[in-house]
Design an enzyme around this catalytic site. Structure first.
Site, PDB file in Angstrom:
ATOM      1  N   TYR A 188      48.939  43.530  39.688  1.00 17.77           N
ATOM      2  CA  TYR A 188      48.898  42.560  40.783  1.00 17.77           C
ATOM      3  C   TYR A 188      50.253  42.370  41.464  1.00 17.77           C
ATOM      4  O   TYR A 188      50.342  41.656  42.466  1.00 17.77           O
ATOM      5  CB  TYR A 188      48.378  41.212  40.284  1.00 17.77           C
ATOM      6  CG  TYR A 188      46.967  41.289  39.758  1.00 17.77           C
ATOM      7  CD1 TYR A 188      45.897  41.540  40.619  1.00 17.77           C
ATOM      8  CD2 TYR A 188      46.692  41.134  38.404  1.00 17.77           C
ATOM      9  CE1 TYR A 188      44.598  41.628  40.135  1.00 17.77           C
ATOM     10  CE2 TYR A 188      45.401  41.214  37.920  1.00 17.77           C
ATOM     11  CZ  TYR A 188      44.362  41.463  38.783  1.00 17.77           C
ATOM     12  OH  TYR A 188      43.076  41.549  38.313  1.00 17.77           O
ATOM     13  N   TYR A 214      46.030  33.701  34.722  1.00 15.92           N
ATOM     14  CA  TYR A 214      45.309  34.160  35.908  1.00 15.92           C
ATOM     15  C   TYR A 214      45.164  32.988  36.878  1.00 15.92           C
ATOM     16  O   TYR A 214      45.156  31.828  36.499  1.00 15.92           O
ATOM     17  CB  TYR A 214      43.958  34.807  35.591  1.00 15.92           C
ATOM     18  CG  TYR A 214      44.127  36.158  34.941  1.00 15.92           C
ATOM     19  CD1 TYR A 214      44.423  37.277  35.713  1.00 15.92           C
ATOM     20  CD2 TYR A 214      44.043  36.292  33.568  1.00 15.92           C
ATOM     21  CE1 TYR A 214      44.616  38.499  35.123  1.00 15.92           C
ATOM     22  CE2 TYR A 214      44.229  37.522  32.964  1.00 15.92           C
ATOM     23  CZ  TYR A 214      44.527  38.627  33.746  1.00 15.92           C
ATOM     24  OH  TYR A 214      44.723  39.835  33.159  1.00 15.92           O
ATOM     25  N   ASN A 255      42.897  31.552  38.813  1.00 20.00           N
ATOM     26  CA  ASN A 255      41.878  30.497  38.820  1.00 20.00           C
ATOM     27  C   ASN A 255      41.947  29.571  37.616  1.00 20.00           C
ATOM     28  O   ASN A 255      41.188  28.614  37.539  1.00 20.00           O
ATOM     29  CB  ASN A 255      40.475  31.089  38.967  1.00 20.00           C
ATOM     30  CG  ASN A 255      40.096  31.985  37.807  1.00 20.00           C
ATOM     31  OD1 ASN A 255      40.950  32.479  37.081  1.00 20.00           O
ATOM     32  ND2 ASN A 255      38.813  32.220  37.656  1.00 20.00           N
ATOM     33  N   ASP A 264      50.162  31.411  47.964  1.00 20.89           N
ATOM     34  CA  ASP A 264      49.731  32.115  49.169  1.00 20.89           C
ATOM     35  C   ASP A 264      48.701  31.265  49.908  1.00 20.89           C
ATOM     36  O   ASP A 264      48.009  30.457  49.301  1.00 20.89           O
ATOM     37  CB  ASP A 264      49.120  33.476  48.804  1.00 20.89           C
ATOM     38  CG  ASP A 264      47.894  33.350  47.916  1.00 20.89           C
ATOM     39  OD1 ASP A 264      46.784  33.652  48.406  1.00 20.89           O
ATOM     40  OD2 ASP A 264      48.022  32.962  46.738  1.00 20.89           O
TER      41      ASP A 264
END
Length: 166
Positions: free
Chosen positions: A14, A64, A66, A89
């Site tokens: 990522y 992660y 979420n 973001d």
């Protein structure tokens, strides 16, 4: 004390994606503070330093995107009176725009939703506009790689925006 949380996803695949601009901004701040963000604590990688005479804890949740709130709540429990600034973001901002918000809702961002569900809305945000390519599925877009030549100065501006708030 100020806690600066950069949101992102922990796997190396990522790196350089729109969803990881929070992590990358924290890395820039770490360079400026001459520290590293490599201690494992609070379900995150953390580093400490001083900025404008203020103690700063840099945090990159390793849960992660979420599930970011799982990490942030642990930090908040330890440092109850600290200010929290989350760097994230934002697809709803044009690419390159930086927006500061003292508080507010999570909007459509799953990382912010997770944080709000764990600690409420009482934290500051520095949002980095990444725009949106409507020809792509939202998840595919935020997990796609950005052009490093275009985003390097944007990330520096985001780090500047954080520093201005300390």
């Amino acid at each position: 004390m100020v806690i600066i949380v950069g949101l992102g996803n922990p796997d190396a695949k990522y790196n350089g994606t729109y969803h990881n601009v929070g992590f990358e901004t924290v890395d820039i701040l770490a360079e400026r503070l001459k520290t590293t963000v490599d201690k494992k604590k609070f379900k995150a990688l953390v580093g400490e330093g001083f900025l404008n005479g203020e103690k700063v804890l840099l945090v990159k949740p390793q849960t992660y995107m979420n599930l970011s709130g799982e990490s942030v709540v642990l930090v908040k429990e330890k440092y109850k009176d600290a200010r929290i600034i989350v760097v994230v973001d934002d697809i709803d901002l044009p690419r390159g725009n930086i927006r500061y918000r003292e508080h507010g809702s999570a909007g459509t961002h799953n990382g912010l939703r997770s944080i709000v569900s764990h600690i409420g809305q009482d934290f500051e945000r520095v949002k980095i506009g990444v725009g949106r390519d409507i020809s792509l599925d939202l998840a595919d877009y935020v997990l796609s790689k950005y052009d490093k030549d275009i985003f390097a100065p944007i990330l520096q501006s985001a780090a500047d925006a954080v520093c201005e708030r300390i």
